[in-house]
Design an enzyme around this catalytic site. Structure first.
Site, PDB file in Angstrom:
ATOM      1  CE1 TYR A   1       5.614 -11.073  12.171  1.00 30.83           C
ATOM      2  CE2 TYR A   1       5.883 -12.916  13.680  1.00 30.83           C
ATOM      3  CZ  TYR A   1       5.135 -11.857  13.207  1.00 30.83           C
ATOM      4  OH  TYR A   1       3.914 -11.569  13.771  1.00 30.83           O
TER       5      TYR A   1
ATOM      6  CB  SER B   1       4.260 -12.326  17.578  1.00 34.10           C
ATOM      7  OG  SER B   1       4.188 -13.726  17.369  1.00 34.10           O
TER       8      SER B   1
HETATM    9  N1  LIG Z   1      -2.235 -13.606  12.586  1.00 31.21           N
HETATM   10  C1  LIG Z   1      -1.359 -14.124  13.420  1.00 31.21           C
HETATM   11  O1  LIG Z   1      -1.230 -15.368  13.566  1.00 31.21           O
HETATM   12  C2  LIG Z   1      -0.510 -13.219  14.268  1.00 31.21           C
HETATM   13  C3  LIG Z   1       0.149 -13.772  15.377  1.00 31.21           C
HETATM   14  C4  LIG Z   1       0.926 -12.959  16.174  1.00 31.21           C
HETATM   15  C5  LIG Z   1       1.046 -11.617  15.885  1.00 31.21           C
HETATM   16  N2  LIG Z   1       0.413 -11.102  14.790  1.00 31.21           N
HETATM   17  C6  LIG Z   1       0.576  -9.666  14.526  1.00 31.21           C
HETATM   18  O2  LIG Z   1      -0.696  -9.067  14.509  1.00 31.21           O
HETATM   19  C7  LIG Z   1      -0.646  -7.856  13.735  1.00 31.21           C
HETATM   20  C8  LIG Z   1      -1.866  -7.801  12.813  1.00 31.21           C
HETATM   21  O3  LIG Z   1      -1.787  -8.894  11.944  1.00 31.21           O
HETATM   22  P1  LIG Z   1      -3.062  -9.615  11.353  1.00 31.21           P
HETATM   23  O4  LIG Z   1      -2.828 -11.052  11.561  1.00 31.21           O
HETATM   24  O5  LIG Z   1      -4.311  -8.988  11.832  1.00 31.21           O
HETATM   25  O6  LIG Z   1      -2.815  -9.278   9.798  1.00 31.21           O
HETATM   26  P2  LIG Z   1      -3.795  -9.071   8.557  1.00 31.21           P
HETATM   27  O7  LIG Z   1      -5.086  -9.781   8.752  1.00 31.21           O
HETATM   28  O8  LIG Z   1      -2.954  -9.417   7.375  1.00 31.21           O
HETATM   29  O9  LIG Z   1      -4.094  -7.484   8.560  1.00 31.21           O
HETATM   30  C9  LIG Z   1      -3.056  -6.581   8.297  1.00 31.21           C
HETATM   31  C10 LIG Z   1      -3.595  -5.148   8.333  1.00 31.21           C
HETATM   32  O10 LIG Z   1      -2.463  -4.268   8.222  1.00 31.21           O
HETATM   33  C11 LIG Z   1      -2.617  -3.409   7.094  1.00 31.21           C
HETATM   34  N3  LIG Z   1      -1.292  -3.172   6.512  1.00 31.21           N
HETATM   35  C12 LIG Z   1      -0.472  -4.084   5.924  1.00 31.21           C
HETATM   36  N4  LIG Z   1       0.645  -3.484   5.469  1.00 31.21           N
HETATM   37  C13 LIG Z   1       0.540  -2.167   5.789  1.00 31.21           C
HETATM   38  C14 LIG Z   1       1.351  -1.028   5.556  1.00 31.21           C
HETATM   39  N5  LIG Z   1       2.521  -1.120   4.886  1.00 31.21           N
HETATM   40  N6  LIG Z   1       0.929   0.189   6.017  1.00 31.21           N
HETATM   41  C15 LIG Z   1      -0.260   0.301   6.665  1.00 31.21           C
HETATM   42  N7  LIG Z   1      -1.075  -0.756   6.914  1.00 31.21           N
HETATM   43  C16 LIG Z   1      -0.695  -1.963   6.467  1.00 31.21           C
HETATM   44  C17 LIG Z   1      -3.576  -4.162   6.169  1.00 31.21           C
HETATM   45  O11 LIG Z   1      -4.325  -3.297   5.291  1.00 31.21           O
HETATM   46  P3  LIG Z   1      -3.736  -2.827   3.842  1.00 31.21           P
HETATM   47  O12 LIG Z   1      -3.262  -4.060   3.135  1.00 31.21           O
HETATM   48  O13 LIG Z   1      -4.888  -2.135   3.169  1.00 31.21           O
HETATM   49  O14 LIG Z   1      -2.628  -1.876   4.140  1.00 31.21           O
HETATM   50  C18 LIG Z   1      -4.518  -4.805   7.182  1.00 31.21           C
HETATM   51  O15 LIG Z   1      -5.473  -3.844   7.607  1.00 31.21           O
HETATM   52  C19 LIG Z   1       0.705  -7.874  13.022  1.00 31.21           C
HETATM   53  O16 LIG Z   1       1.575  -6.998  13.697  1.00 31.21           O
HETATM   54  C20 LIG Z   1       1.178  -9.318  13.176  1.00 31.21           C
HETATM   55  O17 LIG Z   1       2.569  -9.414  13.167  1.00 31.21           O
HETATM   56  C21 LIG Z   1      -0.365 -11.861  13.985  1.00 31.21           C
END
Ligand SMILES: NC(=O)c1ccc[n+]([C@@H]2O[C@H](COP(=O)([O-])OP(=O)(O)OC[C@H]3O[C@@H](n4cnc5c(N)ncnc54)[C@H](OP(=O)(O)O)[C@@H]3O)[C@@H](O)[C@H]2O)c1
Length: 263
Positions: free
Chosen positions: A151, A138
Site C-alpha cells: 500500500y 497518503s
Molecule cells: N481513510 C484513511 O485513513 C486514508 C488515509 C490516507 C489515504 N487514504 C486514501 O483516501 C482515498 C479514499 O479512501 P476512503 O478512506 O475515503 O475510502 P472509503 O471510505 O472506503 O471509500 C472508497 C470509495 O471508493 C469507491 N471504490 C472502491 N473501489 C473502487 C473501484 N474498484 N472502482 C471505483 N470506485 C471504487 C467506493 O465505492 P464502491 O465500493 O461503490 O466502488 C467508495 O466510494 C483512498 O485513495 C485511500 O487510499 C485514506
C-alpha cells in the site's frame, strides 16, 4: 458553472469532496462501483446544493471501467475542470500473505487508474490553459512500512507522480497536487478488515477538514497537501529523516509491534 469529476465519491473522502465541491456550486460527475449508492448520493447533492450531478458507475480496477471514465474526461464538449482521483483501497496483510490477485487489484486501482485518468484529463486542460488534478495519496507513501505492505509503495507512486506532473505543467495553467492524509475516519479500514482499535484518537482526522485543507492547498498551487499540524510533523519526520535512520527505527518498531496495518 465548472465541472469536477470525483472517483470513489460515495463514501469517506470522496463523498466529502463531492459535498465541498457542490458547496462551491460546481457541477459533478461521480464515479464508484455501486450504482444505487451513486444515484442516492447524486439525489442528495442535487436536492441540497442545486447542482447538476452525473453518475458513472465503473469499476476502476477493470479496463472497461477505466475506459468509460477516460472517455468522459476526454470529451471536449463537456470539459472537466477538476479531476479528483480519490478511489483507493488498502489490504489487511503484508505482501507475502496477500493473494497476488488482491495485490494486483490494489495496484490497478491505486496506481494504474490514477495514471490512466490523469492522462485522459490533461490534454484538454492544457489546451484550455487551465485545470486541476488532485490525487489522493497518503502519508503512508512517505516511507516504507513493515512488515512490507505494498500500500505504501502505491501511495509513494501517487505522490511522486503528482509532484512530477505538477512540475511539468505548473507554467501551463494546470495545477496538480498530491493529498497525503494520515488516518481518516471513513469506510477504508473496515472494507480492508484492518483493525483500528490500537490507533489513538489523536491520530484520526475528519474527512471534511482534510478536504477543506486540500482544496486550499490546491488553490495555493502547492504540489502536496498534508492536512493537520500533527501529520505535518509526523509526515515530515518520515519524509525527511535520513533513510538509514528511518529504516532502523521502523525495523525496530516492526519487531515490537509484530505487524503494522497497511495505512
Ligand atoms: N481513510 C484513511 O485513513 C486514508 C488515509 C490516507 C489515504 N487514504 C486514501 O483516501 C482515498 C479514499 O479512501 P476512503 O478512506 O475515503 O475510502 P472509503 O471510505 O472506503 O471509500 C472508497 C470509495 O471508493 C469507491 N471504490 C472502491 N473501489 C473502487 C473501484 N474498484 N472502482 C471505483 N470506485 C471504487 C467506493 O465505492 P464502491 O465500493 O461503490 O466502488 C467508495 O466510494 C483512498 O485513495 C485511500 O487510499 C485514506
Amino acid at each position: 458553472m465548472t465541472t469536477a469529476l470525483v472517483t470513489g465519491a460515495t463514501a469517506g473522502l470522496g463523498a466529502a469532496f463531492a459535498r465541498a465541491l457542490a458547496t462551491e456550486r460546481r457541477d459533478l460527475v461521480l464515479v464508484a462501483r455501486d450504482g444505487e449508492r451513486l444515484a442516492a448520493t447524486a439525489k442528495q447533492l442535487t436536492e441540497k446544493y442545486h447542482v447538476e450531478v452525473e453518475v458513472l458507475p465503473a469499476d476502476l480496477v477493470s479496463d472497461e471501467g477505466c475506459a468509460l471514465v477516460e472517455a468522459r474526461l476526454a470529451d471536449a464538449t463537456r470539459p472537466v475542470e477538476l479531476l479528483v482521483n480519490n478511489a483507493g483501497i488498502g489490504l489487511r496483510s503484508g505482501f507475502v500473505s496477500n493473494t497476488i490477485d488482491d495485490e494486483e487489484r490494489m495496484l490497478r486501482l491505486n496506481v494504474r487508474a490514477v495514471m490512466r485518468l490523469t492522462h485522459a484529463a490533461l490534454p484538454g486542460m492544457i489546451e484550455r490553459g487551465h485545470g486541476d488534478v488532485l490525487n489522493v495519496s497518503s502519508v503512508a507513501g512517505f516511507g516504507p512500512t513493515a512488515p512490507g505492505s505494498t500500500y505504501s509503495a502505491t501511495k509513494a507512486w501517487v505522490t511522486t507522480f503528482s509532484e512530477s506532473v505538477h512540475l511539468t505543467l505548473k507554467h501551463q495553467g494546470v495545477r496538480v497536487i498530491a493529498l497525503c492524509p494520515g488516518f481518516v475516519r471513513t469506510e477504508f479500514h473496515q472494507r480492508a478488515e484492518i483493525p483500528t482499535s490500537d490507533i489513538p484518537d489523536a491520530l484520526w482526522l475528519d474527512a471534511d477538514a482534510v478536504v477543506r485543507d486540500a482544496l486550499v492547498d490546491l488553490r495555493r498551487g502547492r504540489p502536496t497537501s498534508v492536512p493537520s499540524v500533527r501529520y505535518k510533523v509526523l509526515g515530515g519526520i518520515v519524509r525527511y529523516a535520513p533513510r538509514p535512520v528511518y529504516l532502523r527505527l521502523i525495523g525496530r518498531a516492526a519487531k515490537t509491534v509484530g505487524r503494522t496495518t497497511s495505512d
